[in-house]
Design a protein around this motif. Structure first.
Motif, PDB file in Angstrom:
ATOM      1  N   LEU A  50     -27.165  61.700 -23.174  1.00  0.00           N
ATOM      2  CA  LEU A  50     -27.207  60.713 -24.163  1.00  0.00           C
ATOM      3  C   LEU A  50     -27.989  59.548 -23.781  1.00  0.00           C
ATOM      4  CD1 LEU A  50     -23.273  60.756 -24.580  1.00  0.00           C
ATOM      5  CD2 LEU A  50     -24.773  61.909 -26.124  1.00  0.00           C
ATOM      6  N   GLY A  51     -28.551  58.879 -24.790  1.00  0.00           N
ATOM      7  CA  GLY A  51     -29.425  57.687 -24.541  1.00  0.00           C
ATOM      8  C   GLY A  51     -29.310  56.769 -25.543  1.00  0.00           C
ATOM      9  N   ALA A  52     -29.534  55.610 -25.450  1.00  0.00           N
ATOM     10  CA  ALA A  52     -29.606  54.322 -26.319  1.00  0.00           C
ATOM     11  C   ALA A  52     -30.893  53.484 -25.796  1.00  0.00           C
ATOM     12  CB  ALA A  52     -28.300  53.576 -26.378  1.00  0.00           C
ATOM     13  N   MET A  53     -31.588  52.988 -26.814  1.00  0.00           N
ATOM     14  CA  MET A  53     -32.417  51.921 -26.618  1.00  0.00           C
ATOM     15  C   MET A  53     -32.534  50.854 -27.378  1.00  0.00           C
ATOM     16  SD  MET A  53     -36.731  52.839 -25.859  1.00  0.00           S
ATOM     17  CE  MET A  53     -36.221  53.951 -24.681  1.00  0.00           C
ATOM     18  N   PHE A  54     -32.665  49.625 -26.644  1.00  0.00           N
ATOM     19  CA  PHE A  54     -32.646  48.268 -27.589  1.00  0.00           C
ATOM     20  C   PHE A  54     -33.707  47.489 -27.522  1.00  0.00           C
ATOM     21  CE2 PHE A  54     -28.417  49.788 -25.636  1.00  0.00           C
ATOM     22  CZ  PHE A  54     -27.813  49.750 -26.824  1.00  0.00           C
ATOM     23  N   ASN A  55     -34.348  47.078 -28.615  1.00  0.00           N
ATOM     24  CA  ASN A  55     -35.564  46.032 -28.519  1.00  0.00           C
ATOM     25  C   ASN A  55     -34.968  44.791 -28.647  1.00  0.00           C
ATOM     26  OD1 ASN A  55     -37.491  48.585 -28.615  1.00  0.00           O
ATOM     27  ND2 ASN A  55     -37.225  48.577 -30.653  1.00  0.00           N
ATOM     28  N   LEU A  56     -35.042  44.109 -27.373  1.00  0.00           N
ATOM     29  CA  LEU A  56     -34.542  42.757 -27.264  1.00  0.00           C
ATOM     30  C   LEU A  56     -35.548  41.772 -28.007  1.00  0.00           C
ATOM     31  CD1 LEU A  56     -33.066  42.573 -23.677  1.00  0.00           C
ATOM     32  CD2 LEU A  56     -31.817  43.364 -26.060  1.00  0.00           C
ATOM     33  N   SER A  57     -36.552  41.906 -27.807  1.00  0.00           N
ATOM     34  CA  SER A  57     -37.730  41.040 -28.429  1.00  0.00           C
ATOM     35  C   SER A  57     -39.301  42.059 -28.441  1.00  0.00           C
ATOM     36  CB  SER A  57     -38.142  39.921 -27.523  1.00  0.00           C
ATOM     37  OG  SER A  57     -38.783  40.360 -26.479  1.00  0.00           O
ATOM     38  N   PRO A  58     -39.970  41.487 -29.149  1.00  0.00           N
ATOM     39  CA  PRO A  58     -41.237  42.368 -29.186  1.00  0.00           C
ATOM     40  C   PRO A  58     -41.861  42.826 -27.715  1.00  0.00           C
ATOM     41  CG  PRO A  58     -41.494  40.601 -31.104  1.00  0.00           C
ATOM     42  CD  PRO A  58     -40.246  40.210 -30.053  1.00  0.00           C
ATOM     43  N   ALA A  59     -41.677  42.058 -26.861  1.00  0.00           N
ATOM     44  CA  ALA A  59     -42.122  42.148 -25.563  1.00  0.00           C
ATOM     45  C   ALA A  59     -41.252  43.009 -24.676  1.00  0.00           C
ATOM     46  CB  ALA A  59     -42.483  40.968 -24.869  1.00  0.00           C
ATOM     47  N   THR A  60     -39.957  42.876 -24.917  1.00  0.00           N
ATOM     48  CA  THR A  60     -38.770  43.612 -23.957  1.00  0.00           C
ATOM     49  C   THR A  60     -37.837  44.255 -24.488  1.00  0.00           C
ATOM     50  OG1 THR A  60     -38.862  41.209 -22.881  1.00  0.00           O
ATOM     51  CG2 THR A  60     -36.996  42.639 -22.142  1.00  0.00           C
ATOM     52  N   ARG A  61     -37.823  45.362 -24.052  1.00  0.00           N
ATOM     53  CA  ARG A  61     -36.537  46.405 -24.282  1.00  0.00           C
ATOM     54  C   ARG A  61     -35.927  46.943 -22.992  1.00  0.00           C
ATOM     55  NH1 ARG A  61     -41.512  48.766 -24.969  1.00  0.00           N
ATOM     56  NH2 ARG A  61     -41.943  50.693 -23.733  1.00  0.00           N
ATOM     57  N   ILE A  62     -34.591  47.375 -23.375  1.00  0.00           N
ATOM     58  CA  ILE A  62     -33.869  48.092 -22.374  1.00  0.00           C
ATOM     59  C   ILE A  62     -33.400  49.389 -22.838  1.00  0.00           C
ATOM     60  CG2 ILE A  62     -33.047  45.909 -21.370  1.00  0.00           C
ATOM     61  CD1 ILE A  62     -30.397  46.163 -22.817  1.00  0.00           C
ATOM     62  N   GLY A  63     -33.122  50.370 -21.848  1.00  0.00           N
ATOM     63  CA  GLY A  63     -32.648  51.697 -22.102  1.00  0.00           C
ATOM     64  C   GLY A  63     -31.340  51.902 -21.349  1.00  0.00           C
ATOM     65  N   LEU A  64     -30.529  52.722 -21.744  1.00  0.00           N
ATOM     66  CA  LEU A  64     -29.348  53.322 -21.119  1.00  0.00           C
ATOM     67  C   LEU A  64     -29.176  54.659 -21.420  1.00  0.00           C
ATOM     68  CD1 LEU A  64     -26.909  52.029 -19.368  1.00  0.00           C
ATOM     69  CD2 LEU A  64     -25.649  52.003 -21.674  1.00  0.00           C
ATOM     70  N   ALA A  65     -29.085  55.369 -20.231  1.00  0.00           N
ATOM     71  CA  ALA A  65     -29.320  56.974 -20.572  1.00  0.00           C
ATOM     72  C   ALA A  65     -28.293  57.597 -19.496  1.00  0.00           C
ATOM     73  CB  ALA A  65     -30.561  57.482 -20.156  1.00  0.00           C
ATOM     74  N   TYR A  66     -27.510  58.758 -19.991  1.00  0.00           N
ATOM     75  CA  TYR A  66     -26.534  59.421 -19.213  1.00  0.00           C
ATOM     76  C   TYR A  66     -26.910  60.651 -19.331  1.00  0.00           C
ATOM     77  CZ  TYR A  66     -22.011  61.387 -17.928  1.00  0.00           C
ATOM     78  OH  TYR A  66     -21.050  62.212 -17.312  1.00  0.00           O
ATOM     79  N   ARG A  67     -26.687  61.288 -18.045  1.00  0.00           N
ATOM     80  CA  ARG A  67     -26.867  62.985 -18.012  1.00  0.00           C
ATOM     81  C   ARG A  67     -25.586  63.691 -17.494  1.00  0.00           C
ATOM     82  NH1 ARG A  67     -31.978  64.860 -19.202  1.00  0.00           N
ATOM     83  NH2 ARG A  67     -31.101  67.011 -18.742  1.00  0.00           N
ATOM     84  N   SER A  68     -24.942  64.350 -18.120  1.00  0.00           N
ATOM     85  CA  SER A  68     -23.697  64.752 -17.590  1.00  0.00           C
ATOM     86  C   SER A  68     -23.871  65.772 -16.446  1.00  0.00           C
ATOM     87  CB  SER A  68     -23.166  65.750 -18.628  1.00  0.00           C
ATOM     88  OG  SER A  68     -23.502  67.019 -18.781  1.00  0.00           O
ATOM     89  N   SER A  69     -22.603  65.935 -15.704  1.00  0.00           N
ATOM     90  CA  SER A  69     -22.541  66.842 -14.549  1.00  0.00           C
ATOM     91  C   SER A  69     -22.506  68.293 -15.317  1.00  0.00           C
ATOM     92  CB  SER A  69     -21.342  66.780 -13.797  1.00  0.00           C
ATOM     93  OG  SER A  69     -20.835  67.776 -12.823  1.00  0.00           O
TER      94      SER A  69
END
Length: 428
Positions: A212-231
């Motif tokens: 699973l994954g999610a990506m967030f554009n905090l501004s035109p210059a900055t983004r963060i991502g969160l990702a999970y891979r299962s066992s």
């Protein structure tokens, strides 16, 4: 037949003691899932989304890739791991060890990756990836002092990962995928049955997981991502074969074991400092602590237990680990970007439970790479990394009598890894 079964039983227990450490811990989880991230020591891959290889690191990143893109990469990995005997390592039965310390147990491996990303409409993307998330081989000189614990051990995994991504709005994107994973394990070792015999174990399995994954554009210059891979849990099945049994020759028995590869959670950030400089960072957590014990089950009746009984239980006591990476990209020209990176990577192996199949320890990455825009459609990436690994002491007491694995006591001094990768990305 009773003697036959007893020999098989002793050999299976010893071989699986080596195999389980290799199959479960797998000689560390492979980060080499593309070449474009190697130059940054894979810092910030959950947020980078440079190309279709984002399918592995964060499927939500596909929403940053317009149209269709295919990616192919090859990663050459050369580990070096040489055992140094403290003077107390001994083969069972007092047998000689003409190959001594076993030379360099590392060897060159080629790890391929391939990905395809396809934009369906302004909101939806689909893709598929092929990767090798776990794998390593250790191969010592024949006749070394630790050959009764392991002569050669290898694990191979292939992961096919169809994925989908959805752009919720200009700020939030979501992604998910299903992993079909094939695993193979092979262990070759000597067995002491009053004389030295040779045993070989082969097991494999197919199983499923997800990411699973999610990506967030905090501004035109900055983004963060969160990702999970299962066992993923593998119900390994196969055969143990022992050759060189006096008066018998060859014997075999079916065996099975349940092994699990760990789940991971990764947070990444990408920040465009100015038109020339981009900074990347990440923290990745791996839940190795879910792997504590591996029971081994006999498939047929034999001297150490009835069919279907637990014949051994191996206590590995792996610990949770983390990885921290920082990277920087510098746009030197319109068509060329320089990449730099450093990372610190903890090992799941403790000194008390280190094995000759997994002489692993904490490591530091130093990496450099580049990206060349060959044409509007074609991008070429390359990278090189050197991994400094801490010395890895080992104190593995396996017994010196019949069925024993001998004692391996010493240190793996100055182990290291070289990685060289190349990649092509094509938009069509």
């Amino acid at each position: 037949m009773k003697f036959n079964n007893k020999i098989i039983g002793l050999s299976v227990v010893a071989a699986l003691a080596a195999m389980s450490g290799q199959a479960v811990a797998s000689g560390f989880q492979l980060m080499e899932q593309n070449a474009s991230g190697l130059g940054n020591a894979y810092a910030g891959q959950a947020a980078a989304a440079e190309n279709a290889s984002t399918l592995f690191f964060n499927p939500a990143g596909m929403t940053r890739l317009p149209g269709r893109q295919a990616v192919g990469a090859i990663n050459l990995i050369l580990p070096s791991s040489e055992f140094s005997n403290s003077g107390t390592s001994t083969a069972p039965g007092g047998l000689p060890s003409p190959a001594g310390n076993g030379g360099d147990a590392g060897g060159l491996a080629a790890v391929p990756n391939a990905y395809l990303s396809w934009q369906i409409d302004p909101k939806w993307w689909v893709g598929v990836g092929m990767s090798v998330p776990f794998g390593l081989a250790t191969d010592y000189d024949r006749g070394w002092v630790g050959r009764f614990q392991s002569q050669k051990a290898e694990i191979k995994t292939i992961d096919i990962n169809p994925s989908i991504a959805y752009k919720l709005n200009d700020v939030v994107s979501l992604g998910a995928g299903i992993s079909f994973q094939h695993a193979e394990v092979e262990v070759n070792r000597s067995s002491f049955i009053g004389v030295e015999a040779q045993s070989k174990l082969e097991m494999d399995d197919n199983s499923f997981g997800f990411n699973l994954g999610a990506m967030f554009n905090l501004s035109p210059a900055t983004r963060i991502g969160l990702a999970y891979r299962s066992s993923i849990k593998h119900e390994l099945k196969g055969t143990a074969v022992v050759r060189g049994i006096p008066g018998i020759g060859t014997a075999s028995t079916p065996i099975s074991a349940t092994a699990r590869v760990p789940d991971t959670l990764s947070w990444g950030i990408s920040h465009q400092v100015d038109p020339k400089w981009q900074m990347l960072g990440d923290i990745t957590l791996t839940r190795w602590s879910t792997i504590k014990q591996v029971p081994v089950i006999a498939g047929s009746t034999w001297a150490l237990g009835a069919a279907g009984s637990q014949t051994a239980r191996f206590d590995f006591e792996f610990k949770d680990t983390y990885r921290i990476g920082v990277g920087a990209n510098y746009q030197m020209r319109n068509d060329f970007m320089l990449k730099l990176g450093v990372a610190y990577d903890k090992s799941p192996v403790t000194n008390q439970h280190r094995t000759v199949t997994l002489p692993d320890n904490d490591r530091t990455w130093l990496a450099i790479g580049g990206k060349y825009q060959a044409s509007k459609q074609l991008t070429l990436d390359f990278g090189y990394a050197y991994l400094f690994i801490k010395d890895a002491p080992i104190n593995r007491m396996g017994g010196l009598g019949v069925g024993g694995q001998g004692n391996v006591v010493g240190n793996y001094k100055d182990p290291s890894v070289h990685i060289l990768s190349a990649q092509a990305s094509y938009n069509f």
